[in-house]
Structure formats: structure tokens, C-alpha cells
Design a protein around this motif. Structure first.
Motif, PDB file in Angstrom:
ATOM      1  N   GLU A  29       0.828  -1.206   0.000  1.00 55.03           N
ATOM      2  CA  GLU A  29       0.000   0.000   0.000  1.00 55.03           C
ATOM      3  C   GLU A  29       0.863   1.257   0.000  1.00 55.03           C
ATOM      4  O   GLU A  29       0.541   2.250  -0.670  1.00 55.03           O
ATOM      5  N   VAL A  64      -0.736  -2.303  -9.632  1.00 55.30           N
ATOM      6  CA  VAL A  64      -1.800  -3.141  -9.068  1.00 55.30           C
ATOM      7  C   VAL A  64      -1.936  -4.434  -9.857  1.00 55.30           C
ATOM      8  O   VAL A  64      -2.080  -5.530  -9.289  1.00 55.30           O
ATOM      9  N   ASN A  68      -1.298  -8.110  -8.237  1.00 56.57           N
ATOM     10  CA  ASN A  68      -2.408  -9.060  -8.179  1.00 56.57           C
ATOM     11  C   ASN A  68      -2.112 -10.328  -8.977  1.00 56.57           C
ATOM     12  O   ASN A  68      -2.571 -11.420  -8.616  1.00 56.57           O
ATOM     13  N   TYR A  78      -5.472 -12.420  -1.221  1.00 56.03           N
ATOM     14  CA  TYR A  78      -5.526 -10.973  -1.045  1.00 56.03           C
ATOM     15  C   TYR A  78      -5.397 -10.326  -2.416  1.00 56.03           C
ATOM     16  O   TYR A  78      -4.932 -10.953  -3.380  1.00 56.03           O
ATOM     17  N   GLU A  79      -5.787  -9.065  -2.490  1.00 56.17           N
ATOM     18  CA  GLU A  79      -5.604  -8.307  -3.717  1.00 56.17           C
ATOM     19  C   GLU A  79      -5.482  -6.834  -3.380  1.00 56.17           C
ATOM     20  O   GLU A  79      -5.852  -6.395  -2.284  1.00 56.17           O
ATOM     21  N   THR A  81      -6.862  -3.171  -4.519  1.00 49.21           N
ATOM     22  CA  THR A  81      -7.948  -2.553  -5.268  1.00 49.21           C
ATOM     23  C   THR A  81      -7.362  -1.591  -6.297  1.00 49.21           C
ATOM     24  O   THR A  81      -6.153  -1.318  -6.312  1.00 49.21           O
ATOM     25  N   ALA A  82      -8.212  -1.051  -7.155  1.00 51.09           N
ATOM     26  CA  ALA A  82      -7.750  -0.097  -8.167  1.00 51.09           C
ATOM     27  C   ALA A  82      -7.128   1.131  -7.530  1.00 51.09           C
ATOM     28  O   ALA A  82      -6.290   1.803  -8.139  1.00 51.09           O
ATOM     29  N   GLN A  85      -5.364  -0.209  -2.378  1.00 47.29           N
ATOM     30  CA  GLN A  85      -5.595  -0.639  -1.000  1.00 47.29           C
ATOM     31  C   GLN A  85      -5.720  -2.156  -0.941  1.00 47.29           C
ATOM     32  O   GLN A  85      -6.381  -2.765  -1.784  1.00 47.29           O
ATOM     33  N   ARG A  87      -6.963  -5.745   0.309  1.00 49.40           N
ATOM     34  CA  ARG A  87      -8.146  -6.356   0.914  1.00 49.40           C
ATOM     35  C   ARG A  87      -8.070  -7.858   0.678  1.00 49.40           C
ATOM     36  O   ARG A  87      -7.427  -8.333  -0.255  1.00 49.40           O
ATOM     37  N   PHE A  99     -20.925  -7.639  -0.782  1.00 45.14           N
ATOM     38  CA  PHE A  99     -20.743  -6.515  -1.696  1.00 45.14           C
ATOM     39  C   PHE A  99     -22.069  -6.004  -2.252  1.00 45.14           C
ATOM     40  O   PHE A  99     -22.238  -4.821  -2.517  1.00 45.14           O
ATOM     41  N   GLN A 119     -16.713  -2.677   5.233  1.00 42.87           N
ATOM     42  CA  GLN A 119     -15.392  -2.280   4.795  1.00 42.87           C
ATOM     43  C   GLN A 119     -14.292  -2.910   5.658  1.00 42.87           C
ATOM     44  O   GLN A 119     -13.278  -3.388   5.145  1.00 42.87           O
TER      45      GLN A 119
END
Length: 228
Positions: A29, A64, A68, A78-79, A81-82, A85, A87, A99, A119
């Protein structure tokens, strides 16, 4: 800057010691906040170099994507996000439920608790997932008071009566589940920290209780026209 923002990581990185997973994700991050794509422009003949510009969005997207890809190839759940971050990835059925849920309770505080729970539940950090469970139980307790009534018990019964006909088997099942979830919240260390309450000892326990409560709350929301 890395030492200030991620003080629990050794820098330079050690070749012989792998940091804990949450620490690695914090590092990713941190990097994601700084990456960009250098764009080569016109050549400057006098100084013999190209002019460069900086494309933040393209660089972040590439970073990213690369991260990923590594996570997927190594079956790490895990991944990024665009937005860069970290998650965790959930089983598809659970992810679609969480979601896809809508929170339109008519009470801003209840909606805030529910969204915060959603979240934080996706966070790779154990303390965030514990906090997610607390927020979800707070939302559950507020939901019980959204219907008119002389007291919380009457209000809670009115809420469940909107979901299933009074006296029906499903309505009785909802009543038993609401009572059991209330007992769990009072006896385990979820919303309170008295010495008489039993602490949860694993993330699996947190995940189980969260998904159980979320499924119940979603049924209530859908049955009373408050989202779901």
C-alpha cells in the motif's frame, strides 16, 4: 517515510526473514501511493536526454496488475484494489452477499455501522475484522429499535413480524436466532470487555460470527424494505 508509516518493517528488507502478511500488505500500500508511469517525450539534443512526464493513473494500474498477478499465481487470498488498498478475497457466495447488500434503514447511524462493518471485514488486519464484528453487532442492536413500540422487546418483535407472518415457523426461527445472537453478543467479547466475557480466539471464529450475523441482518433489511 516508510519507517514512519510502516515502523514494524525492517528496511532494507532482509533476504532471510519474511515479514508477516499484514506487514507485507502495508508495504505494498505504501508503494502504491507513490508509483506512476514515466512517459518519454521529446528528445533534448543539447542536454542529450528525453523530456519525461508522469502518469499517476497508468503507473498505479500497472503496479496493481503486477501485484495481483503474483498473488493469484501463488494462491494468496488478497488483492490490491484499483486505488491501491489491500483487501482479502472472500468465497464468491459470501462476497456477492456482502458486496451486493444495500443499507437503506432510514437511520443514518445504523447505515454507518453497517457500511463500516462491511469495509473493515475485508481488511487483512485482524484488529479491523474484530472491529467489523463489533460494528455489525452495534447495527443489530439499533435495528431492534427502528420500529414503533413501548420498549425494545416490542420494537424487535414488530421488526420480525414484518419479515415473516406472526406464528409461522419461519417467524419462530427468526425469533430464536435473534435471541441467540443477542446472547452471543452479551457473552462473548464482541461489544463489551467485562472479565466475565469469553474472548474470541481465532479469525475463523470472527468470520463465522460475522457471516452468520450479516445473513440475519440482510434478511431483516430485505423483509422490512430497508435494503438488503
Amino acid at each position: 517515510m516508510l519507517g514512519a508509516e510502516v515502523p514494524w518493517i525492517e528496511w532494507p528488507l532482509s533476504a532471510g526473514e519474511v515479514p508477516d502478511t499484514p506487514v507485507i500488505l502495508d508495504l505494498l500500500e505504501f508503494c502504491a501511493k507513490a508509483v506512476g508511469e514515466p512517459i518519454q517525450g521529446a528528445y533534448h539534443s543539447f542536454h542529450r536526454h528525453h523530456h519525461l512526464s508522469w502518469n499517476r493513473d497508468a503507473g498505479l494500474a500497472r503496479f496493481v496488475g503486477d501485484v495481483n498477478l503474483l498473488l493469484r499465481r501463488n494462491a494468496v487470498a488478497y488483492e490490491l484494489t484499483a486505488a491501491g488498498q489491500a483487501r482479502r478475497l472472500l468465497p464468491e457466495a459470501i462476497a456477492n452477499t456482502i458486496f451486493g447488500a444495500l443499507f437503506q434503514t432510514g437511520d443514518a447511524e445504523t447505515d454507518r455501522f453497517l457500511e463500516a462493518a462491511r469495509q473493515r471485514f475485508l481488511s487483512p488486519k485482524p484488529e479491523d475484522r474484530q472491529d467489523a464484528l463489533e460494528k455489525l453487532w452495534d447495527a443489530f442492536e439499533r435495528l431492534k429499535t427502528l420500529e414503533p413500540g413501548a420498549n425494545k422487546r416490542v420494537q424487535a418483535d414488530a421488526l420480525l413480524d414484518h419479515v415473516a407472518p406472526p406464528g409461522s415457523g419461519f417467524r419462530k426461527a427468526l425469533g430464536r436466532e435473534a435471541s441467540e445472537l443477542t446472547t452471543i453478543g452479551n457473552s462473548l467479547r464482541i461489544r463489551h470487555s467485562e472479565t466475565t466475557q469469553e474472548a474470541l480466539t481465532s479469525l475463523d471464529q470472527i468470520d463465522y460470527l460475522f457471516t452468520r450475523m450479516f445473513a440475519f441482518v440482510r434478511v431483516i433489511l430485505k423483509g422490512t424494505g430497508r435494503g438488503g
